[in-house]
Design an enzyme around this catalytic site. Structure first.
Site, PDB file in Angstrom:
ATOM      1  CE1 TYR A 267      -7.648   8.512   2.849  1.00 46.27           C
ATOM      2  CE2 TYR A 267      -5.395   9.111   3.442  1.00 46.27           C
ATOM      3  CZ  TYR A 267      -6.766   9.271   3.593  1.00 46.27           C
ATOM      4  OH  TYR A 267      -7.232  10.178   4.500  1.00 46.27           O
TER       5      TYR A 267
ATOM      6  CG  ASN B  74      -1.509   9.408   2.751  1.00 42.15           C
ATOM      7  OD1 ASN B  74      -1.667   8.330   2.195  1.00 42.15           O
ATOM      8  ND2 ASN B  74      -1.581   9.542   4.062  1.00 42.15           N
ATOM      9  CE  LYS B  75      -1.260   4.934   2.141  1.00 44.79           C
ATOM     10  NZ  LYS B  75      -1.988   3.718   2.420  1.00 44.79           N
ATOM     11  CB  ILE B  76       3.246   5.999  -4.680  1.00 43.22           C
ATOM     12  CG1 ILE B  76       4.081   5.484  -3.504  1.00 43.22           C
ATOM     13  CG2 ILE B  76       4.107   6.314  -5.909  1.00 43.22           C
ATOM     14  CD1 ILE B  76       5.346   6.236  -3.226  1.00 43.22           C
TER      15      ILE B  76
ATOM     16  CB  ALA C 192      -0.938  -0.001   1.209  1.00 43.70           C
TER      17      ALA C 192
END
Ligand SMILES: *Cc1c(COP(=O)(O)O)cnc(C)c1O
Length: 373
Positions: free
Chosen positions: A188, A190-192, A164
């Site tokens: 989500y 704030n993910k990569i 994740a």
């Protein structure tokens, strides 16, 4: 060309998405097509492109990363009475998913060098009931997969990779998510890469992909409509989300390059600061540095909390490294996990967005090193 976000002048957030014209075009196109729910061309395209990116045969889009973890366990038939080994140092969703299928999470400690689950600790936790291991590529750094796969093979266990936080990270040249049998991703904010909320399950195993599709769509097979073979869930991604995801995936290489540049800038600037331990990249690893986290040691001069407070006063957002799951109310456990506990006590994550400017990083470093200059 990135978008500009409303935020207080000078405030540096811990994470921020990076959207441009392509996102606008794709999402607008999806909207105009009328296909706003879980059918539409962007779903197929995003799944196919993501599978290609990971080097897996199948990719199944879902509503979020937690749903992908739940589906992974369901697809493997993990059930009450089974045990699943998990790191205690992770985001709580990794462990909650084990509870969703009624199985028992069994905690293992972390490696001091890369903060991921320690293969030697895994082996100590194996019992007659152990069925699977969930490893987490924490903060973007891959776990040491070879010894883990060796143990899994020896004891006949499934391996789920919770990737994740690590889209595009590599272990000995192989993309994470494609190594253990099932890989799980989150999109989500704030993910990569992000789809707002969203997730993906990847695998080379046709049967696992088929089961994941069955369970994510109310247990309805794709041949006979409204005939439900099992009790399923609504874990579908929408075409709007997939449109956003496809635009994000198109530039993921650049995003990862930028993440690594941000990390290199921090590491360079903080390398000689007494009492600060920097994150290490193992020789076999390509980390994507989802979050750049440092350890504040006793000899730094001020405590971790004081440093976080000082950064906050300077309008710089930080967050602590995850609390070990065995310390929190639903999973409280008196066993000691010394490495995870120490990492959690000392660790803070610094702003890590791909949108960070050179000036931003310099300002953050100045605030951290104020004692020294
Ligand atoms: C973000 C994250 C998840 C959960 O993903 P959601 O999309 O928020 O449900 C799971 N595991 C780890 C390690 C994560 O960081």
């Amino acid at each position: 060309m990135g978008m500009r976000y409303n935020r207080k002048k000078g405030f540096i957030p811990i994470a921020q998405p990076n959207f441009g014209v392509e996102e606008l075009i794709f999402v607008t196109d999806a909207l105009k097509s009328g296909w706003v729910s879980s059918q539409g061309k962007y779903i197929d395209e995003f799944e196919k492109s993501f599978a290609r990116f990971c080097g897996t045969r199948y990719a199944v889009s879902v509503a979020n990363g937690t749903a992908a973890l739940h589906l992974a366990l369901l697809s493997l038939g993990i059930k009450p009475g089974d045990e699943v080994i998990v790191p205690t140092l992770t985001f709580i969703a990794t462990v909650n998913a084990v509870k969703y299928v009624g199985a028992k999470p069994v905690f293992a400690d972390s490696e001091k060098s890369n903060w991921c689950i320690d293969p030697q600790e895994i082996e100590k936790k194996i019992t007659r009931r152990t069925r699977a291991i969930i490893i987490v590529h924490l903060y973007g750094h891959p776990a040491d997969m070879d010894p883990i796969l060796k143990i899994a093979h020896k004891y006949n266990l499934y391996v789920i990779e919770d990737a994740a936080e690590a889209h595009g990270a590599e272990y000995k040249g192989r993309k994470v998510g494609s190594i253990g049998g099932i890989g799980v991703f989150s999109f989500y904010g704030n993910k990569i890469i992000t789809t707002g909320e969203g997730g993906m399950l990847v695998s080379n195993n046709k049967d696992i992909a088929r089961k994941a599709r069955l369970f994510k769509n109310h247990g309805m097979g794709h041949k006979k409509k409204y005939w439900h073979k099992v009790i399923g869930y609504n874990y579908r991604m929408t075409n709007l989300q997939a449109a956003l995801g496809l635009a994000q995936l198109r530039k993921i290489k650049r995003s990862i390059t930028r993440k690594r540049e941000v990390a290199a800038s921090y590491s360079h600037a903080l390398s000689n600061i007494k009492g600060i331990t920097l994150p290490k990249e193992a020789p076999w690893a390509k980390s994507v540095f989802w979050m750049y986290c440092i350890l504040v040691e006793d000899n730094f001069g001020i405590t971790k909390n004081a440093l976080m407070q000082r950064l906050k006063t300077s309008a710089i957002e930080t967050r602590p490294i995850f609390y070990p799951i065995h310390k929190m109310p639903p999973y409280r456990n008196k066993r000691r996990f010394p490495v995870a506990e120490a990492l959690s006590q000392k660790g803070i994550c610094l702003p890590s967005s791909v949108t960070l400017k050179k000036d931003d990083i310099e300002r953050i470093v100045r605030v951290i090193t104020r004692n020294y200059v």
